[in-house]
Design an enzyme around this catalytic site. Structure first.
Site, short mmCIF file in Angstrom:
data_model
loop_
_atom_site.label_atom_id
_atom_site.label_comp_id
_atom_site.label_asym_id
_atom_site.label_seq_id
_atom_site.Cartn_x
_atom_site.Cartn_y
_atom_site.Cartn_z
N ASP A 141 70.78 82.44 64.47
CA ASP A 141 69.62 81.90 63.89
C ASP A 141 69.45 80.67 64.33
O ASP A 141 70.17 79.76 64.50
CB ASP A 141 69.25 82.07 62.65
CG ASP A 141 67.77 82.67 62.18
OD1 ASP A 141 66.77 82.28 63.31
OD2 ASP A 141 67.52 83.01 61.37
N ASP A 142 68.03 80.06 64.44
CA ASP A 142 67.76 78.48 64.62
C ASP A 142 68.22 77.77 63.40
O ASP A 142 68.68 76.69 63.62
CB ASP A 142 66.45 78.33 65.13
CG ASP A 142 65.44 78.89 64.03
OD1 ASP A 142 65.65 79.79 63.09
OD2 ASP A 142 63.86 78.91 64.26
N ASP A 185 67.53 77.71 55.73
CA ASP A 185 67.06 76.96 54.93
C ASP A 185 67.39 77.10 53.28
O ASP A 185 68.31 76.75 52.74
CB ASP A 185 65.24 77.16 54.86
CG ASP A 185 64.57 76.10 54.16
OD1 ASP A 185 65.10 75.65 53.14
OD2 ASP A 185 63.43 75.55 54.62
O1 LIG Z 1 66.95 80.48 54.87
P1 LIG Z 1 65.49 80.72 54.73
O2 LIG Z 1 64.91 80.15 53.81
O3 LIG Z 1 65.38 82.20 54.56
O4 LIG Z 1 64.62 80.54 56.05
C1 LIG Z 1 65.25 80.43 57.37
C2 LIG Z 1 64.49 81.27 58.41
O5 LIG Z 1 63.12 80.73 58.37
C3 LIG Z 1 62.74 80.94 59.53
O6 LIG Z 1 62.23 82.20 60.21
P2 LIG Z 1 60.64 82.65 59.82
O7 LIG Z 1 60.93 83.78 58.61
O8 LIG Z 1 59.85 81.71 59.30
O9 LIG Z 1 60.27 83.53 60.94
P3 LIG Z 1 60.37 83.20 62.55
O10 LIG Z 1 61.93 83.09 62.82
O11 LIG Z 1 59.79 84.57 62.91
O12 LIG Z 1 59.65 82.07 63.00
C4 LIG Z 1 63.79 80.60 60.51
O13 LIG Z 1 63.90 80.99 61.78
C5 LIG Z 1 64.92 81.43 59.78
O14 LIG Z 1 65.21 82.78 60.30
O1 HPA Z 2 62.72 73.67 58.40
C1 HPA Z 2 61.81 74.71 58.44
N1 HPA Z 2 61.19 74.65 59.86
C2 HPA Z 2 60.61 75.63 60.62
N2 HPA Z 2 60.69 76.91 60.01
C3 HPA Z 2 61.58 77.01 58.97
N3 HPA Z 2 61.54 78.13 58.00
C4 HPA Z 2 62.12 77.93 56.85
N4 HPA Z 2 62.34 76.19 56.99
C5 HPA Z 2 61.81 76.09 58.12
MG LIG Z 3 63.43 83.06 61.60
#
Ligand SMILES: O=P(O)(O)OC[C@H]1O[C@H](OP(=O)(O)OP(=O)(O)O)[C@H](O)[C@@H]1O
Ligand code: HPA
Ligand SMILES: [Mg+2]
Length: 165
Positions: free
Chosen positions: A98-99, A102
């Site tokens: 994952d990127d 959080d």
């Molecule tokens: O540790 P957490 O609090 O769960 O947050 C982290 C997740 O939040 C973001 O995804 P998001 O659900 O915003 O969606 P996306 O990847 O589709 O942009 C990010 O890419 C992680 O997958």
């Molecule tokens: O810091 C952040 N950046 C972008 N997306 C996210 N989703 C949870 N935390 C983050």
């Molecule tokens: Mg995500």
């Protein structure tokens, strides 16, 4: 949803370098991964880079959407699960990408599906660190990471005038 005070903007170049650094760290484990499972959508970009660096050609997705509406803030919906053959034996030998992590909620949800998989993120905030195995850069919990695919090329206020980045 209110955003944290601090901003950590990441360029495409920086993201590529940091994901290469993550690939080096993963290759240093000396473990052969049979597949990558990327957590959409954010995990798609690092998964492409890691796949190239570590020559892992079997790629699957786990599609999770976080609901950001007022009533269901933070609830997640599983849109697509992992292929059953990769989940065999607790996901042993699978690399989950994952990127960022959080709060750690997303990583924990996927861990529940594959407790023996190896979890890797490019960036991590303190609450998420215990939920993953390998990452590159930690930022504070009150920092929002701005990814290059979410940004445009715009004028920046000088720091003295209240610039946040
Ligand atoms: O540790 P957490 O609090 O769960 O947050 C982290 C997740 O939040 C973001 O995804 P998001 O659900 O915003 O969606 P996306 O990847 O589709 O942009 C990010 O890419 C992680 O997958
Ligand atoms: O810091 C952040 N950046 C972008 N997306 C996210 N989703 C949870 N935390 C983050
Ligand atoms: Mg995500």
């Amino acid at each position: 949803m209110s955003l944290p005070d601090k901003a950590f903007p990441v360029s495409w170049d920086q993201f590529h370098r940091d994901t290469r650094a993550l690939s080096w760290r993963l290759s240093g484990l000396g473990q052969e991964f049979k597949a990558i499972v990327c957590i959409t959508r954010g995990g798609l970009v690092p998964a492409a880079i890691i796949s190239r660096e570590l020559n892992i050609r079997m790629i699957d997705t786990v599609c999770i959407a976080t609901r950001h509406d007022y009533v269901n803030q933070g609830d997640t919906v599983l849109l697509k699960g992992i292929s059953p053959e990769l989940m065999e034996n607790g996901g042993e030998g699978v690399l989950v990408v994952d990127d960022l992590t959080d709060t750690g909620k997303t990583a924990l949800e996927v861990r529940a599906m594959m407790p023996k998989a190896h979890f890797a993120c490019v960036y991590a905030k303190p609450s998420g660190v215990p939920t993953i195995d390998t990452f590159v850069t930690e930022v504070s919990q009150d920092t929002w990471i701005y990814f290059p695919w979410d940004m445009g090329f715009t004028y920046q206020e000088p720091i003295a005038k209240g610039h946040r980045g």
